[in-house]
Design a protein around this motif. Structure first.
Motif, short mmCIF file in Angstrom:
data_model
loop_
_atom_site.label_atom_id
_atom_site.label_comp_id
_atom_site.label_asym_id
_atom_site.label_seq_id
_atom_site.Cartn_x
_atom_site.Cartn_y
_atom_site.Cartn_z
N GLU A 1 -36.83 -56.17 44.63
CA GLU A 1 -36.91 -56.01 43.22
C GLU A 1 -35.80 -55.68 42.29
O GLU A 1 -34.66 -55.25 43.12
CB GLU A 1 -37.89 -54.95 42.79
N PRO A 2 -35.57 -56.02 41.23
CA PRO A 2 -34.28 -55.75 40.33
C PRO A 2 -33.85 -54.18 40.62
O PRO A 2 -32.62 -53.94 40.62
CB PRO A 2 -34.66 -55.71 38.97
N SER A 3 -34.87 -53.33 40.79
CA SER A 3 -34.55 -52.05 41.03
C SER A 3 -33.76 -51.75 42.50
O SER A 3 -33.18 -50.66 42.71
CB SER A 3 -35.57 -51.09 40.98
N GLY A 4 -33.88 -52.55 43.25
CA GLY A 4 -33.52 -52.56 44.68
C GLY A 4 -34.64 -52.38 45.67
O GLY A 4 -34.26 -52.45 46.98
N ALA A 5 -35.67 -52.09 45.23
CA ALA A 5 -36.85 -51.77 46.11
C ALA A 5 -37.20 -53.25 47.04
O ALA A 5 -37.09 -54.02 46.52
CB ALA A 5 -38.24 -51.46 45.38
#
Length: 493
Positions: free
Chosen positions: A137-141
């Motif tokens: 995900e963009p968050s890094g998840a």
């Protein structure tokens, strides 16, 4: 029709030519999913006057070499484009076409290849723009289940076994709980040497950043229920070519073969015919300049112009339970279940809106703004929006995951993006907002230790507190009934 197989720098390539005197414009599809599956597609292009080519990418199926996803596609595509243009049946014009990984091949050829090899137009459906975009995900998840399924089916092998993960889960239902996740291939029963390296890709947006320098027309096609919706829309939005069109329907990654529950008969489109008509206009300068297209409004019969965007509006929510909850990675909130535990220690915060007094049309990105704290140094915040219809049916609308690293116990305000909606919500519908610490197995479990979730071997429970007075659900609401449009007319304008 004339059909033959060629070896383009050794890469296995099927060619089908129209039953007419050439030369012809050409269509190129480069795929890791077995070129033999594209016979009907090639025949369709040839019937419409195009020379159609499909090629196994390097190291896959009948093409020699080593298979390194996302590594060689611009270079190999350039060789194939130049070869195609030299053929006596080619008039020199070339359209790069593909879906999923094949769309990556098409976009990489357009943006990364030398100018003399670039296509004259691009059709990119549900594009997998790069390793980082597909894995995180963009968050890094980490997108665990989807990437494990793809790598089990296609990674480090010449052929494919699309049921590999399903079979492994039937043998070991707890497959994803074994740590570390880098040892997952051993549980699958075969070597996957590239699996650990996948997670080292963290830089998103490289191809997207280059899209502004594109010089050719683009047709981007996606689905509201696809993993890559945001990437599809961003590619269209950033595209710098003379013309860019977007077609976004209530479909999953398989497009028309994977309609969502909000799809209606009017959302069926003859994509093969549309692609060919658009390609002809793109190659002859018949498309109007600028960005355009059409978006389907789910649970309605409507298509609306691609630029339609709702106005952000905060929906009132009240707490049901769980403003204080425990995110325990040993018992994570699951992505594959919509039921919510009603007993025991809460594993998520639950909030709900009043029944909608009238239908609500929402088009655009949604988000939730919260103020919350965790007692661990690393914490994921998963927000899931579920529609509860008047008859009590639950349907997932959107999910977002944010990764935060605040000092333990310190409250912070932050936003969790929920992705893009295009939906008509009926009167009487209630929206349930869940705020949890995990969304598993769609996403890897945050171990809460500060260690990398892919290599972690130790898990900690995380105590969470959400301030009920600072939970704001923001939806992109249309202020008036949308103006309907014809998707074919919008794409071919």
């Amino acid at each position: 029709m004339t059909a033959f197989t060629a070896a383009v720098e050794g890469l296995a390539t099927d060619v089908r030519l129209p039953d007419a005197d050439g030369p012809f414009p050409a269509v190129l599809i480069r795929t890791p999913y077995d070129r033999s599956r594209h016979g009907a597609e090639l025949r369709g292009w040839a019937r419409r006057g195009f020379a159609a080519l499909v090629q196994d990418v390097r190291g896959r199926h009948s093409s020699p070499g080593e298979w390194h996803p996302y590594a060689n596609e611009a270079a190999d595509g350039a060789v194939t484009a130049r070869w195609t243009r030299r053929q006596p049946w080619s008039d020199g014009r070339l359209v790069a076409v593909g879906a999923s990984y094949a769309a990556h091949c098409a976009v990489a050829l357009a943006l990364d290849a030398p100018e003399d090899a670039r296509p004259d137009a691009v059709i990119a459906a549900v594009p997998a723009l790069g390793a980082a975009e597909t894995a995180r995900e963009p968050s890094g998840a980490e997108r665990l289940a989807a990437r494990a399924g793809w790598w089990a089916a296609h990674g480090d092998r010449r052929g494919s076994d699309t049921d590999a993960l399903t079979k492994a889960l039937a043998t070991d239902p707890d497959l994803f709980t074994h740590l570390p996740l880098t040892h997952l291939p051993a549980r699958l029963g075969r070597d996957l040497p590239s699996w650990p390296g996948l997670w080292r890709h963290r830089e998103r947006g490289r191809l997207g950043a280059r899209a502004g320098r594109a010089g050719m027309p683009l047709l981007a096609v996606g689905g509201h229920h696809d993993h890559f919706t945001e990437d599809t829309v961003a590619l269209w939005h950033r595209w710098g070519g003379s013309s860019a069109r977007l077609l976004l329907g209530p479909w999953g990654h398989g497009l028309l073969s994977a309609p969502g529950g909000d799809a209606r008969p009017t959302h069926r489109v003859n994509l093969g015919d549309l692609y060919a008509r658009w390609a002809r206009l793109a190659l002859t300068g018949g498309l109007a300049p600028g960005h355009g297209g059409a978006i389907a409004l789910g649970d309605s019969p409507l298509w609306v112009p691609a630029g339609t965007l709702g106005e952000p509006r905060t929906q009132p929510v009240r707490e049901l339970r769980g403003a204080a909850f425990t995110a325990d990675p040993e018992r994570p909130a699951r992505s594959d279940e919509l039921t919510v535990p009603a007993q025991g220690t809460p594993d998520r915060g639950l909030f709900v809106t009043p029944p909608l007094p009238r239908p609500l049309d929402v088009i655009g990105p949604a988000e939730v703004r919260i103020r919350a704290a965790a007692d661990t140094p690393s914490a994921d915040w998963a927000a899931r929006l579920v529609a509860i219809t008047p008859d009590g049916t639950a349907e997932r609308l959107a999910v977002g995951v944010a990764r935060r690293t605040e000092p333990p116990g310190r409250a912070a305000e932050f936003t969790v993006g929920l992705g893009r909606l295009a939906r008509r919500l009926t009167a009487g519908t209630r929206l349930r907002l869940e705020i949890a610490g995990h969304h598993f197995p769609a996403h890897a479990r945050n171990p809460h230790t500060g260690d990398d979730p892919v290599t972690a071997t130790r898990l900690l429970a995380s105590r969470r507190e959400v301030d009920p007075g600072h939970v704001a659900l923001r939806l992109p609401v249309l202020r008036s009934r949308p103006t309907p449009t014809d998707p074919v007319q919008e794409i071919l304008r």
